[in-house]
Design a protein around this motif. Sequence first.
Motif, PDB file in Angstrom:
ATOM      1  N   LYS A   1       0.829  -1.213   0.000  1.00  0.00           N
ATOM      2  CA  LYS A   1       0.000   0.000   0.000  1.00  0.00           C
ATOM      3  C   LYS A   1       0.864   1.265   0.000  1.00  0.00           C
ATOM      4  CE  LYS A   1      -3.968  -1.966  -0.146  1.00  0.00           C
ATOM      5  NZ  LYS A   1      -4.793  -1.862  -1.350  1.00  0.00           N
ATOM      6  N   VAL A   2       1.988   1.231   0.715  1.00  0.00           N
ATOM      7  CA  VAL A   2       2.905   2.376   0.719  1.00  0.00           C
ATOM      8  C   VAL A   2       3.455   2.610  -0.687  1.00  0.00           C
ATOM      9  CG1 VAL A   2       5.141   3.223   1.572  1.00  0.00           C
ATOM     10  CG2 VAL A   2       3.493   2.230   3.175  1.00  0.00           C
ATOM     11  N   GLU A   3       3.786   1.529  -1.379  1.00  0.00           N
ATOM     12  CA  GLU A   3       4.326   1.647  -2.742  1.00  0.00           C
ATOM     13  C   GLU A   3       3.300   2.214  -3.724  1.00  0.00           C
ATOM     14  OE1 GLU A   3       7.475   1.365  -3.697  1.00  0.00           O
ATOM     15  OE2 GLU A   3       7.988   0.910  -1.610  1.00  0.00           O
ATOM     16  N   GLU A   4       2.027   2.139  -3.398  1.00  0.00           N
ATOM     17  CA  GLU A   4       0.973   2.672  -4.262  1.00  0.00           C
ATOM     18  C   GLU A   4       0.772   4.179  -4.084  1.00  0.00           C
ATOM     19  OE1 GLU A   4      -2.527   0.349  -3.485  1.00  0.00           O
ATOM     20  OE2 GLU A   4      -1.624  -1.504  -4.242  1.00  0.00           O
ATOM     21  N   LEU A   5       1.424   4.769  -3.088  1.00  0.00           N
ATOM     22  CA  LEU A   5       1.303   6.213  -2.866  1.00  0.00           C
ATOM     23  C   LEU A   5       1.978   6.964  -4.008  1.00  0.00           C
ATOM     24  CD1 LEU A   5       2.207   6.377   0.938  1.00  0.00           C
ATOM     25  CD2 LEU A   5      -0.076   6.707  -0.051  1.00  0.00           C
ATOM     26  N   PRO A   6       1.547   8.214  -4.275  1.00  0.00           N
ATOM     27  CA  PRO A   6       2.250   9.025  -5.283  1.00  0.00           C
ATOM     28  C   PRO A   6       3.732   9.168  -4.901  1.00  0.00           C
ATOM     29  CG  PRO A   6       0.191  10.071  -4.622  1.00  0.00           C
ATOM     30  CD  PRO A   6       0.388   8.897  -3.705  1.00  0.00           C
ATOM     31  N   ALA A   7       4.599   9.306  -5.901  1.00  0.00           N
ATOM     32  CA  ALA A   7       6.054   9.254  -5.705  1.00  0.00           C
ATOM     33  C   ALA A   7       6.568  10.182  -4.598  1.00  0.00           C
ATOM     34  CB  ALA A   7       6.767   9.561  -7.023  1.00  0.00           C
ATOM     35  N   ARG A   8       6.232  11.469  -4.657  1.00  0.00           N
ATOM     36  CA  ARG A   8       6.743  12.424  -3.669  1.00  0.00           C
ATOM     37  C   ARG A   8       6.201  12.084  -2.279  1.00  0.00           C
ATOM     38  NH1 ARG A   8       6.076  18.999  -3.926  1.00  0.00           N
ATOM     39  NH2 ARG A   8       8.254  19.337  -3.461  1.00  0.00           N
ATOM     40  N   CYS A   9       4.921  11.785  -2.236  1.00  0.00           N
ATOM     41  CA  CYS A   9       4.257  11.427  -0.984  1.00  0.00           C
ATOM     42  C   CYS A   9       4.917  10.178  -0.385  1.00  0.00           C
ATOM     43  CB  CYS A   9       2.773  11.175  -1.292  1.00  0.00           C
ATOM     44  SG  CYS A   9       1.749  10.916   0.125  1.00  0.00           S
ATOM     45  N   ARG A  10       5.178   9.184  -1.226  1.00  0.00           N
ATOM     46  CA  ARG A  10       5.799   7.930  -0.800  1.00  0.00           C
ATOM     47  C   ARG A  10       7.201   8.179  -0.243  1.00  0.00           C
ATOM     48  NH1 ARG A  10       5.422   5.189  -5.389  1.00  0.00           N
ATOM     49  NH2 ARG A  10       7.486   5.763  -6.126  1.00  0.00           N
ATOM     50  N   ALA A  11       8.000   8.999  -0.927  1.00  0.00           N
ATOM     51  CA  ALA A  11       9.371   9.273  -0.492  1.00  0.00           C
ATOM     52  C   ALA A  11       9.380   9.955   0.879  1.00  0.00           C
ATOM     53  CB  ALA A  11      10.087  10.144  -1.526  1.00  0.00           C
ATOM     54  N   ILE A  12       8.482  10.913   1.063  1.00  0.00           N
ATOM     55  CA  ILE A  12       8.400  11.634   2.338  1.00  0.00           C
ATOM     56  C   ILE A  12       7.921  10.700   3.446  1.00  0.00           C
ATOM     57  CG2 ILE A  12       7.082  13.429   3.545  1.00  0.00           C
ATOM     58  CD1 ILE A  12       7.319  15.082   0.903  1.00  0.00           C
ATOM     59  N   PHE A  13       6.913   9.903   3.136  1.00  0.00           N
ATOM     60  CA  PHE A  13       6.363   8.978   4.128  1.00  0.00           C
ATOM     61  C   PHE A  13       7.416   7.953   4.558  1.00  0.00           C
ATOM     62  CE2 PHE A  13       3.943   5.262   5.521  1.00  0.00           C
ATOM     63  CZ  PHE A  13       3.124   5.852   6.471  1.00  0.00           C
ATOM     64  N   LYS A  14       8.146   7.398   3.595  1.00  0.00           N
ATOM     65  CA  LYS A  14       9.193   6.412   3.915  1.00  0.00           C
ATOM     66  C   LYS A  14      10.313   7.048   4.745  1.00  0.00           C
ATOM     67  CE  LYS A  14       8.984   2.956   0.253  1.00  0.00           C
ATOM     68  NZ  LYS A  14       9.689   2.401  -0.906  1.00  0.00           N
ATOM     69  N   ALA A  15      10.669   8.286   4.409  1.00  0.00           N
ATOM     70  CA  ALA A  15      11.724   8.966   5.175  1.00  0.00           C
ATOM     71  C   ALA A  15      11.315   9.117   6.639  1.00  0.00           C
ATOM     72  CB  ALA A  15      12.023  10.331   4.557  1.00  0.00           C
ATOM     73  N   SER A  16      10.033   9.393   6.867  1.00  0.00           N
ATOM     74  CA  SER A  16       9.534   9.544   8.225  1.00  0.00           C
ATOM     75  C   SER A  16       9.382   8.191   8.916  1.00  0.00           C
ATOM     76  CB  SER A  16       8.195  10.275   8.209  1.00  0.00           C
ATOM     77  OG  SER A  16       7.657  10.353   9.511  1.00  0.00           O
ATOM     78  N   LEU A  17       8.717   7.258   8.235  1.00  0.00           N
ATOM     79  CA  LEU A  17       8.384   5.973   8.852  1.00  0.00           C
ATOM     80  C   LEU A  17       9.587   5.049   8.991  1.00  0.00           C
ATOM     81  CD1 LEU A  17       6.069   4.120   9.888  1.00  0.00           C
ATOM     82  CD2 LEU A  17       5.900   3.250   7.567  1.00  0.00           C
ATOM     83  N   TYR A  18      10.349   4.868   7.926  1.00  0.00           N
ATOM     84  CA  TYR A  18      11.412   3.871   7.929  1.00  0.00           C
ATOM     85  C   TYR A  18      12.785   4.424   8.314  1.00  0.00           C
ATOM     86  CZ  TYR A  18       7.883   1.035   5.647  1.00  0.00           C
ATOM     87  OH  TYR A  18       6.723   0.363   5.368  1.00  0.00           O
ATOM     88  N   GLU A  19      13.000   5.710   8.062  1.00  0.00           N
ATOM     89  CA  GLU A  19      14.312   6.287   8.377  1.00  0.00           C
ATOM     90  C   GLU A  19      14.284   7.132   9.648  1.00  0.00           C
ATOM     91  OE1 GLU A  19      15.801   8.257   4.819  1.00  0.00           O
ATOM     92  OE2 GLU A  19      14.773   6.752   3.594  1.00  0.00           O
ATOM     93  N   GLY A  20      13.082   7.385  10.184  1.00  0.00           N
ATOM     94  CA  GLY A  20      12.949   8.121  11.437  1.00  0.00           C
ATOM     95  C   GLY A  20      13.349   9.573  11.362  1.00  0.00           C
ATOM     96  N   LYS A  21      13.296  10.153  10.157  1.00  0.00           N
ATOM     97  CA  LYS A  21      13.701  11.553   9.997  1.00  0.00           C
ATOM     98  C   LYS A  21      12.595  12.495  10.472  1.00  0.00           C
ATOM     99  CE  LYS A  21      16.880  10.689   6.205  1.00  0.00           C
ATOM    100  NZ  LYS A  21      17.170  10.866   4.802  1.00  0.00           N
ATOM    101  N   THR A  22      13.022  13.655  10.980  1.00  0.00           N
ATOM    102  CA  THR A  22      12.065  14.670  11.407  1.00  0.00           C
ATOM    103  C   THR A  22      11.527  15.391  10.174  1.00  0.00           C
ATOM    104  OG1 THR A  22      13.711  16.421  11.577  1.00  0.00           O
ATOM    105  CG2 THR A  22      13.362  15.045  13.540  1.00  0.00           C
TER     106      THR A  22
END
Length: 195
Positions: free
Chosen positions: A132-153
């Motif tokens: 489902k995360v991979e189905e997100l729009p590209a920019r949205c997905r990149a930001i979401f992954k940075a927050s969720l998986y990389e723990g970035k502020t």
Amino acid sequence: MNLPEISENLIEQLNQGNTKAFDKIYHTYYLYLCAIAVYYVHDKRVAGEIVNDVFVAFWQNRHHITYPALPYLRRAIQNASISYLRSSYFNEKQMTEQMEEIWTFLENHILSSDNPLQALEHSEMNTIIMKKVEELPARCRAIFKASLYEGKTYSEIAEEHNINVSTVRVQMKIALTKLRESLDTPYMIAILMFL
């Protein structure tokens, strides 16, 4: 999960301060309650501490415990898990309005759940979430992954993508809204635990 039955007589013995009755209840429900706590806090050590703290309070309130005791214990574990999650979250991150909304959603689910372990039956949970995360729009997905998986502020993400923090907030809100629409509650909780 079928648990051994704790009799009303055993609760009466507990009410009178019988330590053997307490031990029987403790050993009957300990692993089950640990599993509930692990479901919420995702840490076996912390879950064990939560369960032991709940049993200390259970013993201290033994004169007021009524039959059946399991609903009381289950609710106490849920409340203690919420307290732990909130305190650990506040110690690590600054709460935003959006995160306050997410925590409200999470708390409401925890407090309304009669069978919190049912979600543990979903062995492919991570695969489904990732799809489902991979189905997100590209920019949205990149930001979401940075927050969720990389723990970035949000600030780190904004700087990395050369955008402002409010854009990051908007993209995170879009991601969470889309995921909430396409995932069942247990999957959303799995995501929220890591934000």
